[in-house]
Design a protein around this motif. Structure first.
Motif, PDB file in Angstrom:
ATOM      1  N   GLY A   1     143.216  68.802  86.675  1.00 30.35           N
ATOM      2  CA  GLY A   1     142.474  67.341  87.226  1.00 30.35           C
ATOM      3  C   GLY A   1     142.736  67.438  88.897  1.00 30.35           C
ATOM      4  O   GLY A   1     143.872  68.147  89.166  1.00 30.35           O
TER       5      GLY A   1
ATOM      6  N   TYR B   1     140.399  56.959  97.378  1.00 28.22           N
ATOM      7  CA  TYR B   1     140.992  57.519  96.229  1.00 28.22           C
ATOM      8  C   TYR B   1     140.266  58.746  95.927  1.00 28.22           C
ATOM      9  O   TYR B   1     140.914  59.845  95.895  1.00 28.22           O
ATOM     10  CB  TYR B   1     140.915  56.762  94.854  1.00 28.22           C
ATOM     11  CG  TYR B   1     141.240  57.094  93.913  1.00 28.22           C
ATOM     12  CD1 TYR B   1     142.518  56.878  93.194  1.00 28.22           C
ATOM     13  CD2 TYR B   1     140.657  57.834  92.844  1.00 28.22           C
ATOM     14  CE1 TYR B   1     142.996  57.483  92.169  1.00 28.22           C
ATOM     15  CE2 TYR B   1     140.901  58.445  91.809  1.00 28.22           C
ATOM     16  CZ  TYR B   1     142.254  58.389  91.334  1.00 28.22           C
ATOM     17  OH  TYR B   1     142.557  58.682  90.154  1.00 28.22           O
TER      18      TYR B   1
ATOM     19  N   ARG C   1     141.448  63.309  96.904  1.00 27.80           N
ATOM     20  CA  ARG C   1     141.175  64.367  95.721  1.00 27.80           C
ATOM     21  C   ARG C   1     139.916  65.406  95.824  1.00 27.80           C
ATOM     22  O   ARG C   1     139.535  66.034  94.929  1.00 27.80           O
ATOM     23  CB  ARG C   1     141.341  63.358  94.326  1.00 27.80           C
ATOM     24  CG  ARG C   1     142.485  62.828  94.291  1.00 27.80           C
ATOM     25  CD  ARG C   1     142.468  61.713  93.288  1.00 27.80           C
ATOM     26  NE  ARG C   1     143.755  61.027  92.992  1.00 27.80           N
ATOM     27  CZ  ARG C   1     144.308  60.098  93.751  1.00 27.80           C
ATOM     28  NH1 ARG C   1     143.659  59.742  94.920  1.00 27.80           N
ATOM     29  NH2 ARG C   1     145.443  59.811  93.405  1.00 27.80           N
TER      30      ARG C   1
ATOM     31  N   ASP D   1     144.573  51.318  82.351  1.00 28.43           N
ATOM     32  CA  ASP D   1     145.607  51.750  83.086  1.00 28.43           C
ATOM     33  C   ASP D   1     145.046  52.073  84.500  1.00 28.43           C
ATOM     34  O   ASP D   1     145.573  51.505  85.502  1.00 28.43           O
ATOM     35  CB  ASP D   1     146.263  52.912  82.822  1.00 28.43           C
ATOM     36  CG  ASP D   1     147.147  52.729  81.548  1.00 28.43           C
ATOM     37  OD1 ASP D   1     147.513  51.665  81.455  1.00 28.43           O
ATOM     38  OD2 ASP D   1     147.472  53.597  80.804  1.00 28.43           O
ATOM     39  N   SER D   2     143.741  52.824  84.826  1.00 25.40           N
ATOM     40  CA  SER D   2     143.228  52.893  85.936  1.00 25.40           C
ATOM     41  C   SER D   2     141.933  53.467  85.635  1.00 25.40           C
ATOM     42  O   SER D   2     141.660  54.518  85.091  1.00 25.40           O
ATOM     43  CB  SER D   2     144.079  54.118  86.519  1.00 25.40           C
ATOM     44  OG  SER D   2     143.305  54.380  87.684  1.00 25.40           O
TER      45      SER D   2
ATOM     46  N   ASN E   1     139.812  54.441  88.141  1.00 24.65           N
ATOM     47  CA  ASN E   1     139.470  55.506  89.038  1.00 24.65           C
ATOM     48  C   ASN E   1     140.027  56.815  88.377  1.00 24.65           C
ATOM     49  O   ASN E   1     139.539  57.684  88.704  1.00 24.65           O
ATOM     50  CB  ASN E   1     140.335  55.051  90.384  1.00 24.65           C
ATOM     51  CG  ASN E   1     139.293  54.364  91.084  1.00 24.65           C
ATOM     52  OD1 ASN E   1     138.321  54.158  91.252  1.00 24.65           O
ATOM     53  ND2 ASN E   1     140.064  53.818  92.131  1.00 24.65           N
ATOM     54  N   ASP E   2     141.235  56.731  87.590  1.00 25.43           N
ATOM     55  CA  ASP E   2     141.636  57.785  86.787  1.00 25.43           C
ATOM     56  C   ASP E   2     140.735  58.184  85.869  1.00 25.43           C
ATOM     57  O   ASP E   2     140.454  59.531  85.728  1.00 25.43           O
ATOM     58  CB  ASP E   2     143.029  57.577  86.376  1.00 25.43           C
ATOM     59  CG  ASP E   2     144.272  57.555  87.372  1.00 25.43           C
ATOM     60  OD1 ASP E   2     144.072  57.930  88.387  1.00 25.43           O
ATOM     61  OD2 ASP E   2     145.204  57.176  86.897  1.00 25.43           O
TER      62      ASP E   2
ATOM     63  N   LEU F   1     137.809  59.946  87.645  1.00 21.36           N
ATOM     64  CA  LEU F   1     138.172  61.178  88.269  1.00 21.36           C
ATOM     65  C   LEU F   1     138.242  62.302  87.036  1.00 21.36           C
ATOM     66  O   LEU F   1     137.514  63.338  87.268  1.00 21.36           O
ATOM     67  CB  LEU F   1     139.567  61.068  88.610  1.00 21.36           C
ATOM     68  CG  LEU F   1     140.024  62.493  89.500  1.00 21.36           C
ATOM     69  CD1 LEU F   1     139.239  62.879  90.589  1.00 21.36           C
ATOM     70  CD2 LEU F   1     141.534  62.205  89.524  1.00 21.36           C
ATOM     71  N   ALA F   2     138.677  61.888  85.802  1.00 22.53           N
ATOM     72  CA  ALA F   2     138.745  63.076  84.678  1.00 22.53           C
ATOM     73  C   ALA F   2     137.300  63.273  84.234  1.00 22.53           C
ATOM     74  O   ALA F   2     136.740  64.488  84.024  1.00 22.53           O
ATOM     75  CB  ALA F   2     139.401  62.614  83.595  1.00 22.53           C
TER      76      ALA F   2
ATOM     77  N   THR G   1     139.373  68.929  82.095  1.00 20.57           N
ATOM     78  CA  THR G   1     140.511  67.648  82.010  1.00 20.57           C
ATOM     79  C   THR G   1     140.761  67.027  80.723  1.00 20.57           C
ATOM     80  O   THR G   1     141.437  66.023  80.706  1.00 20.57           O
ATOM     81  CB  THR G   1     139.624  66.394  82.912  1.00 20.57           C
ATOM     82  OG1 THR G   1     138.383  65.946  82.283  1.00 20.57           O
ATOM     83  CG2 THR G   1     139.411  66.860  84.128  1.00 20.57           C
TER      84      THR G   1
END
Length: 613
Positions: free
Chosen positions: A6, A69, A73, A321-322, A324-325, A328-329, A340
């Motif tokens: 990731g 964000y 990355r 939880d997020s 964006n996370d 992103l994955a 990922t």
């Protein structure tokens, strides 16, 4: 096992604000570009790009946060105001046919930039999910993956209209919000702006004079916004107006490109039907991965971190939880080729509500609980679609009714509609008008439409059908169908149905807690199809189907399953005047004397998607 990969934070962010991107007709679209940087300078090289096109201000903090964000990355990020909103030129109309071409032109511009590696992913929520879909149908070069948060599939069948009724509780607050923030007609005229702000003090009075008329509405000072509100109020038939790709992917889904699509929705948002139908359609048509997540929330970026919805809390595990996370994955997997782990999980992840102790927490919310679960498909293959029958004595059971069971009757007065208390809607800028989510089904002092604080089931125009207290836990997860045999004295009227989890009386809730799960409506002139209305014959019996939004809920032992049948749910849905006249224009009203049948030949029932323990 190979460890999952990731993108980590490697860069600072360089921002280029208000870049002008030209659409094919010369309209200039205001665009912000966020690039990976070091020491304030963009890093040389090409990166995958993420794009979101929004009518809600590209400088909105939640969008700026997301852009930074991803740029940190290793993504270039493009945020754009859609045509006619905030800093972009042109005229705006809700999800007009230009959204696809404008997105295509922006994509063409992106792929020509020196910082683009040729792969573009799109993201967004609600409107920005719908314009992602319209863009995809243009088949632009470079489009490689999408993340669709809680957006429509066919805005006629859900969101703006629903089985012939207008979703007033969504559309009116939305139109007012859009005119107030980012609308051209008010932004450049301080006098008109001040006058428009004063109309918010009069909204309760306007609600007493529905349907609104053009030039005589709280939107009259923003005439272009009033125009499209009136268009959607009065275009009640399913015509070409509702079939272009901007508002209707369902009519064009066979043209969808084969690319990875992740979609998210929520039980108390207003896109559950849209997301589950889109999920099924794309899984049938695409070879690429398609994934779906359903949570407990209402509708909006801010909801994901909440454990509660309305006046019910679902436990600490309920929050995401997020976002964006998660995005992103998805994008790392398909834009950067990283492993990922997103493909190791089943295609469906959903939150099944229920299992809590039913007590009141320190914030005054009822603890209903719930848990996440992974599934392979939608609807779940092991579902037992089980009919529960409505009986004359107000009971609900799996036992079919007797041959000679008498019908139930009530009178529907459009001047005194059943108030909306929670449900599948969004939390708008008019919380005194409507609030979405899970609520005890009783009147509330903080809602204008409630005349008292009594249980809604106490009204003479609400027929409530309750099961016996359940002997064991029963999970209901999936689409719901209500099949009714009805008659009316009117040429046109509505019938509504609502699924409720009745918690038993407790120390905190001595009268119990009737928690709404899902609701739906049918405007009777459209009982045979939505292309054109057909009047009813007064007194004739019709078999009709109502399709509430899907749900996922565990009814605990001791709870009751309840179905409420009525003819209004206001202001979520506009009120049928019962005259059979032109919808959105007729201000005359008539009483409708309604009959609900529940005998062996006409066994009104709800089909519940029961999941075996």
């Amino acid at each position: 096992m190979t460890p999952h990969q990731g993108s980590a934070i490697q860069f600072d962010v360089h921002e280029r604000l208000h870049v002008r991107v030209a659409a094919r007709d010369g309209v200039s679209l205001a665009t912000d570009v966020y690039l990976p940087a070091r020491g304030g300078a963009p890093v040389a090289g090409r990166f995958p790009v993420l794009m979101e096109r929004t009518p809600y201000d590209k400088r909105r903090p939640v969008l700026v946060q997301a852009a930074r964000y991803f740029a940190r990355r290793g993504y270039a990020v493009v945020m754009q105001d859609v045509r006619g909103r905030f800093r972009s030129e042109g005229d705006w109309y809700f999800l007009s046919a230009v959204e696809g071409p404008d997105g295509h032109d922006t994509m063409s511009w992106i792929t020509r930039q020196p910082w683009c590696d040729g792969k573009v992913g799109t993201m967004g929520l609600s409107y920005t999910t719908a314009n992602q879909q319209a863009l995809a149908l243009e088949h632009p070069a470079g489009l490689a993956a999408q993340f669709l948060c809680d957006g429509g599939y066919n805005y006629f069948h859900r969101t703006l209209r629903h089985a012939g009724a207008m979703e007033l509780g969504v559309l009116l607050p939305y139109a007012l919000r859009m005119a107030r923030y980012g609308g051209r007609e008010l932004a450049g005229d301080p006098v008109r702006r001040r006058a428009f702000e004063r109309t918010f003090d009069d909204i309760r009075q306007w609600i007493a004079h529905l349907p609104l008329r053009e030039g005589e509405s709280p939107l009259r000072l923003a005439p272009s916004y009033e125009r499209w509100f009136m268009d959607m109020q009065c275009n009640a038939d399913y015509t070409d107006y509702w079939k272009h790709p901007g508002v209707n992917l369902q009519e064009h889904v066979d043209r969808y490109p084969d690319l990875p699509v992740y979609m998210q929705t929520s039980w108390y948002g207003h896109h559950v039907w849209a997301t589950t139908e889109r999920f099924k359609a794309l899984r049938e048509r695409l070879a690429s991965p398609v994934r779906m997540l359903i949570g407990h929330w209402t509708h909006g970026y801010d909801d994901y971190a909440r454990t509660w919805c309305g006046e019910v809390d679902f436990g600490m595990d309920a929050m995401l939880d997020s976002l964006n996370d998660l995005r992103l994955a998805w994008f790392d997997q398909f834009l950067k080729g990283l492993d990922t782990g997103v493909l190791e999980h089943p295609p469906v992840r959903l939150f099944v509500m229920g299992g809590g102790d039913g007590r009141r927490d320190d914030d005054g919310r009822m603890r209903h609980g719930g848990r996440w679960r992974d599934e392979q498909e939608w609807p779940l293959a092991r579902t037992r679609f089980t009919p529960w029958y409505l009986h004359r004595d107000g009971t609900l059971s799996e036992t079919p009714p007797a041959p000679d069971a008498a019908p139930s009757r009530y009178t529907f007065d459009p001047r005194d509609p059943v108030p909306t208390v929670g449900g599948n809607t969004q939390n708008p800028m008019l919380p005194r008008l409507i609030q979405g989510g899970a609520f005890d089904q009783r009147g509330r002092a903080d809602l204008w439409v409630c005349r008292d604080t009594l249980p809604l089931a106490a009204r003479p125009d609400v027929l409530a059908f309750r099961s016996a207290p359940l002997a064991r836990d029963l999970e209901v997860t999936g689409p719901i169908t209500v099949r009714l045999w009805v008659a009316s004295s009117a040429a046109d009227t509505d019938f509504t149905a609502k699924l409720i989890d009745e918690h038993p009386p407790s120390e905190d809730y001595p009268e119990g807690f009737a928690m709404n799960l899902a609701d739906g409506i049918l405007r009777m002139r459209y009982r045979n199809g939505f292309e054109r209305g057909e009047p009813m014959t007064p007194g004739e019996v019709y078999a009709v189907t109502i399709e509430p939004q899907a749900t996922g809920n565990l009814f605990r032992a001791g709870h009751r399953i309840r179905i409420d049948v009525s003819s209004s749910n206001f202001p979520h849905f506009d009120v049928n005047p019962n005259t059979g006249g032109p919808l959105g224009r007729d201000r005359d009203t008539r009483l409708a004397h309604q009959v609900l049948f529940h005998d062996a030949a006409r066994p009104s029932h709800v089909v519940l998607p029961v999941i075996p323990a």
